[in-house]
Design a protein around this motif. Sequence first.
Motif, PDB file in Angstrom:
ATOM      1  N   LEU A  22      62.719  28.175  84.837  1.00  0.00           N
ATOM      2  CA  LEU A  22      62.821  28.173  83.479  1.00  0.00           C
ATOM      3  C   LEU A  22      62.021  29.094  82.479  1.00  0.00           C
ATOM      4  O   LEU A  22      62.286  29.614  81.807  1.00  0.00           O
ATOM      5  CB  LEU A  22      62.478  26.766  82.700  1.00  0.00           C
ATOM      6  CG  LEU A  22      63.162  25.560  82.272  1.00  0.00           C
ATOM      7  CD1 LEU A  22      63.166  24.237  82.137  1.00  0.00           C
ATOM      8  CD2 LEU A  22      64.331  25.767  81.368  1.00  0.00           C
ATOM      9  N   GLU A  49      57.415  28.974  73.234  1.00  0.00           N
ATOM     10  CA  GLU A  49      58.689  27.952  73.919  1.00  0.00           C
ATOM     11  C   GLU A  49      58.702  27.552  75.111  1.00  0.00           C
ATOM     12  O   GLU A  49      59.353  26.911  75.506  1.00  0.00           O
ATOM     13  CB  GLU A  49      59.906  28.378  72.839  1.00  0.00           C
ATOM     14  CG  GLU A  49      60.674  27.387  72.543  1.00  0.00           C
ATOM     15  CD  GLU A  49      61.823  28.230  72.139  1.00  0.00           C
ATOM     16  OE1 GLU A  49      63.313  27.575  72.558  1.00  0.00           O
ATOM     17  OE2 GLU A  49      61.960  29.308  71.507  1.00  0.00           O
ATOM     18  N   LYS A  50      59.077  28.910  75.955  1.00  0.00           N
ATOM     19  CA  LYS A  50      59.218  28.841  77.044  1.00  0.00           C
ATOM     20  C   LYS A  50      58.086  27.758  78.374  1.00  0.00           C
ATOM     21  O   LYS A  50      58.531  26.787  79.582  1.00  0.00           O
ATOM     22  CB  LYS A  50      58.925  29.632  78.344  1.00  0.00           C
ATOM     23  CG  LYS A  50      60.597  30.820  76.942  1.00  0.00           C
ATOM     24  CD  LYS A  50      60.544  31.775  78.865  1.00  0.00           C
ATOM     25  CE  LYS A  50      62.178  32.300  78.356  1.00  0.00           C
ATOM     26  NZ  LYS A  50      62.726  33.236  79.680  1.00  0.00           N
ATOM     27  N   LEU A  53      59.169  24.194  77.001  1.00  0.00           N
ATOM     28  CA  LEU A  53      60.058  24.027  78.391  1.00  0.00           C
ATOM     29  C   LEU A  53      60.281  23.551  79.606  1.00  0.00           C
ATOM     30  O   LEU A  53      60.497  22.464  80.300  1.00  0.00           O
ATOM     31  CB  LEU A  53      61.500  25.186  77.923  1.00  0.00           C
ATOM     32  CG  LEU A  53      62.361  24.996  78.477  1.00  0.00           C
ATOM     33  CD1 LEU A  53      63.290  24.431  77.022  1.00  0.00           C
ATOM     34  CD2 LEU A  53      63.404  26.012  78.032  1.00  0.00           C
ATOM     35  N   ASN A  57      60.466  19.965  81.749  1.00  0.00           N
ATOM     36  CA  ASN A  57      60.960  19.575  82.258  1.00  0.00           C
ATOM     37  C   ASN A  57      60.190  19.277  83.244  1.00  0.00           C
ATOM     38  O   ASN A  57      61.092  19.367  84.846  1.00  0.00           O
ATOM     39  CB  ASN A  57      61.962  20.556  82.201  1.00  0.00           C
ATOM     40  CG  ASN A  57      63.015  20.443  81.080  1.00  0.00           C
ATOM     41  OD1 ASN A  57      63.861  19.421  81.255  1.00  0.00           O
ATOM     42  ND2 ASN A  57      62.873  21.421  79.759  1.00  0.00           N
TER      43      ASN A  57
ATOM     44  N   PHE B 276      71.109  24.781  82.125  1.00  0.00           N
ATOM     45  CA  PHE B 276      70.709  23.175  81.518  1.00  0.00           C
ATOM     46  C   PHE B 276      71.789  22.154  81.766  1.00  0.00           C
ATOM     47  O   PHE B 276      71.594  20.822  81.895  1.00  0.00           O
ATOM     48  CB  PHE B 276      70.782  23.281  79.517  1.00  0.00           C
ATOM     49  CG  PHE B 276      69.796  23.959  79.449  1.00  0.00           C
ATOM     50  CD1 PHE B 276      68.084  22.861  79.376  1.00  0.00           C
ATOM     51  CD2 PHE B 276      69.592  25.670  78.655  1.00  0.00           C
ATOM     52  CE1 PHE B 276      67.362  24.168  78.894  1.00  0.00           C
ATOM     53  CE2 PHE B 276      68.680  25.868  78.577  1.00  0.00           C
ATOM     54  CZ  PHE B 276      67.212  25.153  78.614  1.00  0.00           C
ATOM     55  N   ASP B 334      73.315  20.567  76.579  1.00  0.00           N
ATOM     56  CA  ASP B 334      72.052  21.367  76.391  1.00  0.00           C
ATOM     57  C   ASP B 334      71.048  20.670  75.999  1.00  0.00           C
ATOM     58  O   ASP B 334      69.922  21.120  75.743  1.00  0.00           O
ATOM     59  CB  ASP B 334      72.427  22.351  75.238  1.00  0.00           C
ATOM     60  CG  ASP B 334      72.573  21.952  73.771  1.00  0.00           C
ATOM     61  OD1 ASP B 334      72.895  20.249  73.947  1.00  0.00           O
ATOM     62  OD2 ASP B 334      72.986  21.956  72.800  1.00  0.00           O
ATOM     63  N   ARG B 335      71.226  19.293  77.546  1.00  0.00           N
ATOM     64  CA  ARG B 335      69.361  18.385  76.865  1.00  0.00           C
ATOM     65  C   ARG B 335      67.724  19.980  77.387  1.00  0.00           C
ATOM     66  O   ARG B 335      68.726  20.236  78.210  1.00  0.00           O
ATOM     67  CB  ARG B 335      69.362  17.688  77.873  1.00  0.00           C
ATOM     68  CG  ARG B 335      68.487  16.988  77.851  1.00  0.00           C
ATOM     69  CD  ARG B 335      69.006  15.810  78.577  1.00  0.00           C
ATOM     70  NE  ARG B 335      69.769  14.641  79.130  1.00  0.00           N
ATOM     71  CZ  ARG B 335      69.455  13.430  77.626  1.00  0.00           C
ATOM     72  NH1 ARG B 335      68.511  12.949  77.371  1.00  0.00           N
ATOM     73  NH2 ARG B 335      70.529  12.566  77.690  1.00  0.00           N
ATOM     74  N   GLN B 336      67.448  19.373  76.524  1.00  0.00           N
ATOM     75  CA  GLN B 336      65.955  20.490  76.561  1.00  0.00           C
ATOM     76  C   GLN B 336      65.102  19.384  77.424  1.00  0.00           C
ATOM     77  O   GLN B 336      64.110  19.871  77.789  1.00  0.00           O
ATOM     78  CB  GLN B 336      66.034  21.156  75.118  1.00  0.00           C
ATOM     79  CG  GLN B 336      66.876  22.236  74.025  1.00  0.00           C
ATOM     80  CD  GLN B 336      67.117  23.277  75.083  1.00  0.00           C
ATOM     81  OE1 GLN B 336      66.115  23.888  75.356  1.00  0.00           O
ATOM     82  NE2 GLN B 336      68.480  23.719  75.315  1.00  0.00           N
ATOM     83  N   ARG B 337      65.027  18.576  77.185  1.00  0.00           N
ATOM     84  CA  ARG B 337      64.199  17.630  77.253  1.00  0.00           C
ATOM     85  C   ARG B 337      64.755  17.032  79.040  1.00  0.00           C
ATOM     86  O   ARG B 337      64.909  16.263  78.227  1.00  0.00           O
ATOM     87  CB  ARG B 337      63.297  17.302  76.792  1.00  0.00           C
ATOM     88  CG  ARG B 337      62.204  17.686  75.368  1.00  0.00           C
ATOM     89  CD  ARG B 337      61.612  16.580  74.106  1.00  0.00           C
ATOM     90  NE  ARG B 337      61.347  15.714  74.882  1.00  0.00           N
ATOM     91  CZ  ARG B 337      59.591  16.004  74.787  1.00  0.00           C
ATOM     92  NH1 ARG B 337      59.137  17.082  74.147  1.00  0.00           N
ATOM     93  NH2 ARG B 337      59.083  14.934  75.389  1.00  0.00           N
ATOM     94  N   ASN B 338      64.253  17.362  80.228  1.00  0.00           N
ATOM     95  CA  ASN B 338      64.764  16.855  81.426  1.00  0.00           C
ATOM     96  C   ASN B 338      64.401  16.745  81.908  1.00  0.00           C
ATOM     97  O   ASN B 338      64.053  17.270  83.507  1.00  0.00           O
ATOM     98  CB  ASN B 338      66.585  17.427  81.673  1.00  0.00           C
ATOM     99  CG  ASN B 338      67.590  16.448  81.888  1.00  0.00           C
ATOM    100  OD1 ASN B 338      66.831  15.543  82.647  1.00  0.00           O
ATOM    101  ND2 ASN B 338      68.383  17.198  82.173  1.00  0.00           N
TER     102      ASN B 338
END
Lengths: 67, 401
Positions: A22, A49-50, A53, A57, B276, B334-338
């Motif tokens: 990411l 932002e990255k 992210l 995750n 994503f 497009d789930r961003q938090r996963n």
Amino acid sequence: MPTVKIKYDRDACQGHNRCYMLAPELFDTDDEGYAILLVEGDVPAELEEKARLAADNCPEFAIEIID
Amino acid sequence: MPDVPRPPVTDWATDFDHTHPDYAASAPEIWDELRETCPVAHTERFGGAWLPTRHEDVARIAKDTDNFSSQGIIVTDWRPDVPRPMGYAPPITSDPPFHAIARGLLLQFFSPKAIDGWEATARATCRELIAEIKASGTDLVDGAADYAQHIPVRVIADMLDLPREDGDKFRVFIHRIMEEPGQNQVLDYEDTLEAYLSRKIIERRENLGDDLISYLCNADVEGMALEDRHIFGTIALLIIAGIDTTWSGIGSSIWHLAQNPVDRKRWLTDPEVRPFALEEFLRFYAPVTMARLVAEDVEVGGCPMKEGDWTLLPFPSANRDPEAFDNADEFVIDRQRNRHTAFGLGIHRCVGSNLARMEMRVAIEEWMDAFPDFELADPESVTWSTGQVRGPRAMSIRITS
């Protein structure tokens, strides 16, 4: 302008490589696939932002964003 | 199929059976119900086993290698007789401290950068399969049997430098181990994975190459060559764990796309959504449930687990826990938090995760480029595997464009 820092916990990292996929500008991987944090100190604003992210995750909660 | 039908399950909280066809047909609904009503289910089957369904409990067990041993990772009626800490298929069946040694031997072959080198093989395989499908002259194709199942077989065969034609043998070995555990068929030794690999290891020792089997034959740990059972166990693991699982992940993704034209369009028109989408396929359709043996009495979610009990680690159930994921029961492309757990958590994180992810990405890319529009020919006829790996095994697809 406020900046953020990344706190990366090598002991918690299990090499899922989500951060590297990411945010390759912020994380590399070593020969065994564990993450290497590439930035020391403040994260450039355009990469904030990255950074979030990558943190959001990580299955192992090994990355924290310090505001 | 089992020789003796499994007795029907009347109560999933107190008598669950993950090898029963009813579980294959509706596991997500069973997990959702248990999470609400009895988050750590139990059964007397298999000599006593537990089924935690919450993310919190699954994560806790996965990370607790003191109270939970990996000596057994597939739930059977008996307990494994290969001793700790190596187990029968290192490193997946290994406990610390040996685990780190066995895993360390493999990591360099499965890092993201090492796996980049296999992408061309995966892509060529997908294109060959698609060319065969197109040449067949019909608009009906089995997305599981004619496409998904072949992709990981061919790549792992190349990594091990084994003939691709042996892929059919691998699938028979895997089916026996993963989907019919504990069904004591009488087998001719020559027809077993052990006999097959033993022959290959002997051949390879006489003629070392640059493949993974040769590497293990030649490897040493602190100056000592690996034991034969270590080499055999690790290669068996790479074949068994690398094929059924990825095949399931590819098949489930195609199953989803067949029924969701909006997601198909998004995949085709918005390349930035693909990373994503791929992780969302992995979250929502995670194929693998692992297991552990309780090594010391311990309480999880208020339930007393006793030494020798099994506990399943249903990562796909953890992935649908609303405590851990927003809109957990929805597929959000497009789930961003996963922070999904499809590849496990803790020290046993799937060693092949980068390979699996690459194969899934390439397989979906090539399929979608070739067949932008398609549907399930008969949704009721789709069959899902039983046991600890979940994915479609027969899935008739009608190509509509």
